[in-house]
Design an enzyme around this catalytic site. Structure first.
Site, PDB file in Angstrom:
ATOM      1  N   HIS A  26       0.828  -1.228  -0.075  1.00 52.52           N
ATOM      2  CA  HIS A  26      -0.004  -0.064   0.021  1.00 52.52           C
ATOM      3  C   HIS A  26       0.856   0.979   0.058  1.00 52.52           C
ATOM      4  O   HIS A  26       0.874   2.147  -0.928  1.00 52.52           O
ATOM      5  CB  HIS A  26      -0.982  -0.023   1.204  1.00 52.52           C
ATOM      6  CG  HIS A  26      -1.754   1.234   1.266  1.00 52.52           C
ATOM      7  ND1 HIS A  26      -2.691   1.228   2.396  1.00 52.52           N
ATOM      8  CD2 HIS A  26      -1.731   2.425   0.786  1.00 52.52           C
ATOM      9  CE1 HIS A  26      -3.244   2.362   2.208  1.00 52.52           C
ATOM     10  NE2 HIS A  26      -2.874   3.155   1.124  1.00 52.52           N
ATOM     11  N   GLU A  75       0.576   8.002  -3.398  1.00 53.43           N
ATOM     12  CA  GLU A  75       1.607   7.672  -2.378  1.00 53.43           C
ATOM     13  C   GLU A  75       2.922   8.499  -2.262  1.00 53.43           C
ATOM     14  O   GLU A  75       3.175   9.038  -1.362  1.00 53.43           O
ATOM     15  CB  GLU A  75       1.917   6.154  -2.336  1.00 53.43           C
ATOM     16  CG  GLU A  75       0.660   5.473  -2.053  1.00 53.43           C
ATOM     17  CD  GLU A  75       0.287   5.221  -0.556  1.00 53.43           C
ATOM     18  OE1 GLU A  75       1.106   5.573   0.335  1.00 53.43           O
ATOM     19  OE2 GLU A  75      -0.945   5.500  -0.308  1.00 53.43           O
ATOM     20  N   HIS A 122       3.216  11.157   0.472  1.00 52.57           N
ATOM     21  CA  HIS A 122       4.311  10.849   1.463  1.00 52.57           C
ATOM     22  C   HIS A 122       5.846  10.938   0.904  1.00 52.57           C
ATOM     23  O   HIS A 122       6.765  10.614   1.991  1.00 52.57           O
ATOM     24  CB  HIS A 122       4.042   9.300   1.833  1.00 52.57           C
ATOM     25  CG  HIS A 122       2.722   9.197   2.309  1.00 52.57           C
ATOM     26  ND1 HIS A 122       2.186   9.500   3.816  1.00 52.57           N
ATOM     27  CD2 HIS A 122       1.529   8.533   1.895  1.00 52.57           C
ATOM     28  CE1 HIS A 122       0.885   9.241   3.978  1.00 52.57           C
ATOM     29  NE2 HIS A 122       0.565   8.393   3.086  1.00 52.57           N
TER      30      HIS A 122
END
Length: 268
Positions: A78, A152, A156
């Protein structure tokens, strides 16, 4: 037309970075003053089941999901989430705001926000073709119409200046380590079965020690509960080494999976 042997040095030279990509160290160029990462791994069959149960639009990778021989392959990537850097916290940012907005947090890093329902609006990551292919094997939502890797990285990774191949290569490596270890065997052996949290914890402890159990936060859905995700807290100083007992950090909550849960199988 050039002969192949004359082209071989060129081909070899251009291949070298790709061959080393998944072992490239992960190093933040900005905001390095954080103490941990959370490695988020989905149990893909459970994730897809939760999409149905919650009446959400299934992504294409769920609609095309098939039975595979190696059940550890249902443990997928993930993301990898750095904790709140001290230099950002000093600007009045708390952990709740950081986890919600990541790189888009104001006043810093204040980068463009990408919403979860518009992942493909995020910028391309700059991944090499070789790493993109490796990532596609362990992150079903990457590329295609889901664009999970773009989301993502935008949330992040980009504000830390991570090399995208190193960032995603680290996820690929860690996912592989866990699948090939005791925990991966436990998940595969119990595919489609109900397990206890104690037995799950025992599998974790075999590889990472009793204290390592506290690093795992599990998310379940449904009644009876089935596993959808595990989040593992890893020391930032240990991110480039193989996972071991001393690599992990305790999390404040073990998750919502309770004393028993199902290792969901495809088609349920």
């Amino acid at each position: 037309m050039k002969s192949l042997w004359k082209m071989l040095p060129i081909l070899a030279a251009t291949s070298l970075p790709a061959l080393a990509a998944d072992s490239m160290p992960l190093q933040p160029a900005k905001y390095p003053d954080f103490d941990s990462y959370v490695l988020a791994l989905s149990w893909q069959t459970g994730f897809c089941q939760s999409m149905q149960d919650n009446h959400r639009n299934e992504p294409s990778e769920c609609r095309t999901q098939k039975e595979v021989a190696d059940k550890t392959n249902y443990l997928t990537v993930h993301g990898l989430w750095p904790s709140l850097p001290e230099s950002i916290a000093a600007r009045g940012v708390d952990n709740r705001r950081w986890m919600r907005f990541g790189c888009a947090t104001r006043p810093v890093p204040n980068m463009p926000e990408v919403r979860g329902n518009r992942k493909c609006s995020a910028a391309e990551t700059g991944l090499s073709l070789e790493m993109a292919n490796k990532l596609n094997n362990v992150m079903p939502g990457s590329g295609g119409g889901s664009c999970l890797e773009r989301y993502e990285y935008a949330k992040h990774g980009v504000c830390f200046g991570f090399d995208p191949d190193a960032y995603f290569g680290t996820m690929v490596r860690l996912n592989g380590e866990i699948k090939q270890g005791t925990l991966g065997s436990f998940l595969a052996q119990n595919y489609g079965k109900t397990v206890s949290r104690n037995d799950f914890n025992a599998a974790v402890a075999k590889s990472y020690g009793k204290e390592g159990v506290k690093a795992f936060k599990l998310t379940c859905n449904g009644k009876p509960a089935y596993l959808t995700e595990m989040q593992i807290a890893i020391k930032s100083s240990a991110i480039n080494a193989p996972l071991a007992a001393g690599s992990l950090l305790p999390q404040p909550h073990p998750g919502n999976c309770g004393s028993q849960f199902v290792i969901d199988k495809t088609g349920n």
